[in-house]
Design a protein around this motif. Structure first.
Motif, PDB file in Angstrom:
ATOM      1  N   GLY A  38     -16.570  12.771 -23.059  1.00  0.00           N
ATOM      2  CA  GLY A  38     -15.790  11.864 -23.456  1.00  0.00           C
ATOM      3  C   GLY A  38     -15.582  10.780 -22.952  1.00  0.00           C
ATOM      4  N   LYS A  39     -16.155  10.280 -21.600  1.00  0.00           N
ATOM      5  CA  LYS A  39     -16.274   9.189 -21.209  1.00  0.00           C
ATOM      6  C   LYS A  39     -16.564   7.897 -21.849  1.00  0.00           C
ATOM      7  CE  LYS A  39     -15.551  11.360 -16.338  1.00  0.00           C
ATOM      8  NZ  LYS A  39     -15.418  12.666 -17.073  1.00  0.00           N
ATOM      9  N   VAL A  40     -16.237   6.995 -21.755  1.00  0.00           N
ATOM     10  CA  VAL A  40     -16.636   5.535 -22.261  1.00  0.00           C
ATOM     11  C   VAL A  40     -17.667   5.018 -21.601  1.00  0.00           C
ATOM     12  CG1 VAL A  40     -16.245   3.528 -23.515  1.00  0.00           C
ATOM     13  CG2 VAL A  40     -14.417   5.340 -23.760  1.00  0.00           C
ATOM     14  N   VAL A  41     -18.946   5.413 -21.460  1.00  0.00           N
ATOM     15  CA  VAL A  41     -19.916   4.876 -20.562  1.00  0.00           C
ATOM     16  C   VAL A  41     -21.100   4.526 -21.375  1.00  0.00           C
ATOM     17  CG1 VAL A  41     -20.375   7.348 -19.849  1.00  0.00           C
ATOM     18  CG2 VAL A  41     -21.116   5.288 -18.187  1.00  0.00           C
ATOM     19  N   PHE A  42     -21.758   3.634 -20.909  1.00  0.00           N
ATOM     20  CA  PHE A  42     -23.335   3.252 -21.659  1.00  0.00           C
ATOM     21  C   PHE A  42     -24.297   3.136 -20.571  1.00  0.00           C
ATOM     22  CE2 PHE A  42     -19.662   1.294 -24.096  1.00  0.00           C
ATOM     23  CZ  PHE A  42     -19.786   2.171 -25.171  1.00  0.00           C
ATOM     24  N   GLY A  43     -25.457   3.694 -21.102  1.00  0.00           N
ATOM     25  CA  GLY A  43     -26.489   3.718 -20.206  1.00  0.00           C
ATOM     26  C   GLY A  43     -27.637   2.607 -20.782  1.00  0.00           C
ATOM     27  N   GLU A  44     -28.304   1.841 -19.906  1.00  0.00           N
ATOM     28  CA  GLU A  44     -29.297   0.854 -20.333  1.00  0.00           C
ATOM     29  C   GLU A  44     -30.815   0.966 -19.394  1.00  0.00           C
ATOM     30  OE1 GLU A  44     -28.927  -3.789 -19.995  1.00  0.00           O
ATOM     31  OE2 GLU A  44     -29.847  -2.962 -18.128  1.00  0.00           O
ATOM     32  N   PRO A  45     -31.562   1.920 -20.261  1.00  0.00           N
ATOM     33  CA  PRO A  45     -32.777   2.067 -19.473  1.00  0.00           C
ATOM     34  C   PRO A  45     -33.680   0.656 -19.642  1.00  0.00           C
ATOM     35  CG  PRO A  45     -33.009   3.192 -21.598  1.00  0.00           C
ATOM     36  CD  PRO A  45     -31.458   2.707 -21.249  1.00  0.00           C
ATOM     37  N   ILE A  46     -34.610   0.351 -19.049  1.00  0.00           N
ATOM     38  CA  ILE A  46     -35.156  -0.940 -19.312  1.00  0.00           C
ATOM     39  C   ILE A  46     -36.676  -0.580 -19.507  1.00  0.00           C
ATOM     40  CG2 ILE A  46     -33.717  -2.236 -17.768  1.00  0.00           C
ATOM     41  CD1 ILE A  46     -36.021  -2.493 -15.676  1.00  0.00           C
ATOM     42  N   ALA A  47     -37.557  -1.585 -20.355  1.00  0.00           N
ATOM     43  CA  ALA A  47     -38.733  -1.525 -20.614  1.00  0.00           C
ATOM     44  C   ALA A  47     -39.546  -0.990 -19.487  1.00  0.00           C
ATOM     45  CB  ALA A  47     -39.366  -2.870 -21.202  1.00  0.00           C
ATOM     46  N   ALA A  48     -39.619  -1.335 -18.222  1.00  0.00           N
ATOM     47  CA  ALA A  48     -40.275  -0.958 -17.136  1.00  0.00           C
ATOM     48  C   ALA A  48     -40.130   0.366 -16.885  1.00  0.00           C
ATOM     49  CB  ALA A  48     -39.884  -1.686 -15.997  1.00  0.00           C
ATOM     50  N   GLY A  49     -39.139   0.803 -16.894  1.00  0.00           N
ATOM     51  CA  GLY A  49     -38.804   2.365 -16.770  1.00  0.00           C
ATOM     52  C   GLY A  49     -39.325   3.218 -17.825  1.00  0.00           C
ATOM     53  N   LEU A  50     -39.324   2.706 -18.879  1.00  0.00           N
ATOM     54  CA  LEU A  50     -39.800   3.501 -20.291  1.00  0.00           C
ATOM     55  C   LEU A  50     -41.166   3.481 -20.291  1.00  0.00           C
ATOM     56  CD1 LEU A  50     -36.731   2.154 -22.809  1.00  0.00           C
ATOM     57  CD2 LEU A  50     -37.085   4.628 -21.905  1.00  0.00           C
ATOM     58  N   GLY A  51     -42.000   2.424 -19.774  1.00  0.00           N
ATOM     59  CA  GLY A  51     -43.309   2.203 -20.119  1.00  0.00           C
ATOM     60  C   GLY A  51     -44.278   2.482 -18.966  1.00  0.00           C
ATOM     61  N   THR A  52     -43.650   2.620 -17.840  1.00  0.00           N
ATOM     62  CA  THR A  52     -44.659   2.828 -16.649  1.00  0.00           C
ATOM     63  C   THR A  52     -43.875   3.684 -15.592  1.00  0.00           C
ATOM     64  OG1 THR A  52     -46.149   1.843 -14.970  1.00  0.00           O
ATOM     65  CG2 THR A  52     -44.213   0.588 -15.261  1.00  0.00           C
ATOM     66  N   ASP A  53     -44.257   3.773 -14.237  1.00  0.00           N
ATOM     67  CA  ASP A  53     -43.635   4.595 -13.354  1.00  0.00           C
ATOM     68  C   ASP A  53     -43.817   4.282 -11.915  1.00  0.00           C
ATOM     69  OD1 ASP A  53     -46.069   5.685 -12.024  1.00  0.00           O
ATOM     70  OD2 ASP A  53     -46.073   6.912 -14.105  1.00  0.00           O
TER      71      ASP A  53
END
Length: 515
Positions: A265-280
């Motif tokens: 129930g905590k009001v927190v948002f997470g933002e992955p970025i294109a780099a982390g979604l597209g490569t390693d």
């Protein structure tokens, strides 16, 4: 920007975050005037009307990149994509708005830094933009300037660094104070979540072991360091009931902590970025130094090759909320400042042009999310969190005509040789992406079509944002009304109290203690 003609986008599938429909979109004076089937037959005047045929294509809200660093002075250099080249590249990729970061030096005025960033951006931007402001030190002056920025300058988000010791990093008690001020003003707090003290010590250890290359960057910042800071930031934010936005979520560990916090129930948002979604992060061990160095960013990409899929799954299922690019590009010769010491490699990667394509390829084309969720994570959720909705982030009557037409059947291959950014390397080199933005419309003007730009420096506008975004603060306000701490009413204690003996001082009597 030049006066926009009347536009009719005809025959496409209009995709918003909550539904899709076959419909035409009529645009006049930079805003959406009508959405519906066969608008010409419904009586729309054809006079002065340009018709764009979108048959077989998807008509979507333009992307909102929540995280960029254009022409940022950093680590002895300046990021090579400026507000002109960077925003032009954004438009080519279907992004019609960026939110960049004002980065004041310690001890410097936040307002003066904000005005400086405006001075850099306003004459150059090709798309609309807004600004987050970093809080890199704490004082009564900073507190007051945050208030002025929120009330008078259109800023409703402030970023705190838990890393970059002695440069941007602030301590827990300062973060507590900054979060409290954000809550008071109706702003959202953002954090770069890494343990800066541990990174400083681990960096020394790696260099002492003779590890000077880019692999040392990841080895001194393992994901446990990101996870610890993420949990600490959530704990502090929750203590003051401040909404929290964790930028560039790079690891499984950090993402799990955010997901668990949301389920609690905590009001927190997470933002992955294109780099982390597209490569390693396996690239840090590449035998060519420049290749490895171009992937150096903070927090680093993770060497676990299953991380991108994991983050995409959480993004698809609302455990993570938005996508940015953290676009902060440095050329090979700039990266070479750290050729003998990884701690001196300017941190930053590309992504502003490729974010939409990467999320479509890895998310929609791979079957992890549908087209509506794609719109939510690339545009609508950002518009709601940063109080831009419904002017941005939706195709609806009255909204800004920021629109991308995407061909889901087309493919393109990402390459530094063909991208529109100034940087000479692309971390997604060779990636084949299904779903290609073919037309980008910014406030009613076709600014990019079939590889051709029709835009000038300064055509974009600064977009001020008001505090207390309903999407963020509705729950907070409700909790403040119903969950206030209250003292227990009880009779005073009248029993014995021990006598304390302070070193070198008189005994404190029991009666005095009771008093």
């Amino acid at each position: 920007m030049d006066a926009s003609p009347r536009l009719l986008i005809r025959g496409g599938r209009v995709v918003n975050q909550d539904h899709s429909q076959l419909a035409d979109v009529l645009v006049e004076d930079g805003v959406v005037r009508a959405v519906g089937p066969d608008l010409l037959a419904a009586g729309t005047s054809a006079e002065g009307l340009r018709i764009i045929d979108a048959t077989g294509k998807l008509v979507m809200p333009g992307g909102i990149d929540t995280h960029t660093h254009m022409q940022l002075p950093f680590m002895g250099s300046q990021s090579i994509d400026d507000f002109y080249q960077g925003t032009k590249a954004a438009l080519a990729g279907g992004t019609t708005m960026i939110i960049d970061f004002v980065m004041p030096q310690k001890g410097c005025s936040l307002i003066e830094a904000f005005d400086m960033w405006r001075g850099w951006a306003d004459p150059k931007v090709c798309c609309d933009y807004s600004l987050h402001v970093a809080v890199t030190w704490w004082s009564d002056q900073v507190k007051e300037e945050m208030r002025i920025l929120t009330q008078n300058k259109g800023v409703n988000s402030f970023k705190m660094f838990m890393a970059y010791k002695d440069l941007y990093m602030i301590r827990d008690q300062e973060m507590y104070a900054a979060f409290s001020q954000c809550k008071e003003m109706g702003a959202i707090a953002q954090v770069h979540a890494e343990n800066g003290d541990l990174i400083a010590e681990e960096s020394k250890k790696m260099l002492a072991l003779g590890i000077t290359g880019p692999e040392g960057h990841e080895m001194c910042r393992p994901e446990a360091i990101e996870a610890e800071a993420t949990l600490r930031a959530i704990t502090i934010a929750n203590a003051v009931s401040c909404p929290l936005y964790v930028v560039h979520v790079m690891s499984k560990s950090s993402a799990k902590i955010i997901a668990n916090a949301r389920r609690e129930g905590k009001v927190v948002f997470g933002e992955p970025i294109a780099a982390g979604l597209g490569t390693d992060g396996t690239h840090y061990w590449h035998e060519e130094w420049h290749h490895a160095a171009h992937h150096v960013m903070g927090p680093p990409l993770r060497p676990d090759p299953s991380t991108p899929d994991f983050l995409m799954n959480l993004l698809a299922n609302d455990d993570l909320t938005t996508t940015g690019s953290d676009n902060c590009t440095f050329s090979t010769c700039q990266k070479a400042l750290g050729r003998d010491d990884f701690t001196k490699i300017p941190n930053g990667i590309n992504g502003v042009e490729d974010r939409m394509s990467v999320v479509w390829e890895k998310g929609v084309h791979n079957g992890k999310m549908d087209e509506n969720r794609f719109v939510a994570v690339t545009s609508t959720n950002a518009a709601k969190i940063f109080n831009l909705y419904p002017k941005k982030g939706i195709i609806a009557v009255g909204s800004d005509a920021d629109i991308v037409i995407l061909d889901p059947n087309a493919t393109r291959t990402i390459s530094a040789k063909t991208h529109n950014q100034a940087v000479d390397f692309n971390i997604f080199e060779g990636m084949v992406c299904h779903g290609v933005p073919v037309v980008t419309i910014s406030r009613g003007k076709v600014v990019y079509e079939a590889g051709v730009f029709n835009v000038n420096a300064g055509d974009g506008k600064f977009i001020p944002r008001k505090p207390f975004a309903e999407y963020v603060y509705k729950r907070i306000k409700q909790r403040d009304q119903t969950c206030k701490p209250t003292a227990v009413k009880r009779l005073p204690y009248k029993g014995e109290v021990i006598v304390l003996k302070a070193s070198g001082k008189k005994e404190v009597s029991a009666s005095a203690t009771r008093t």
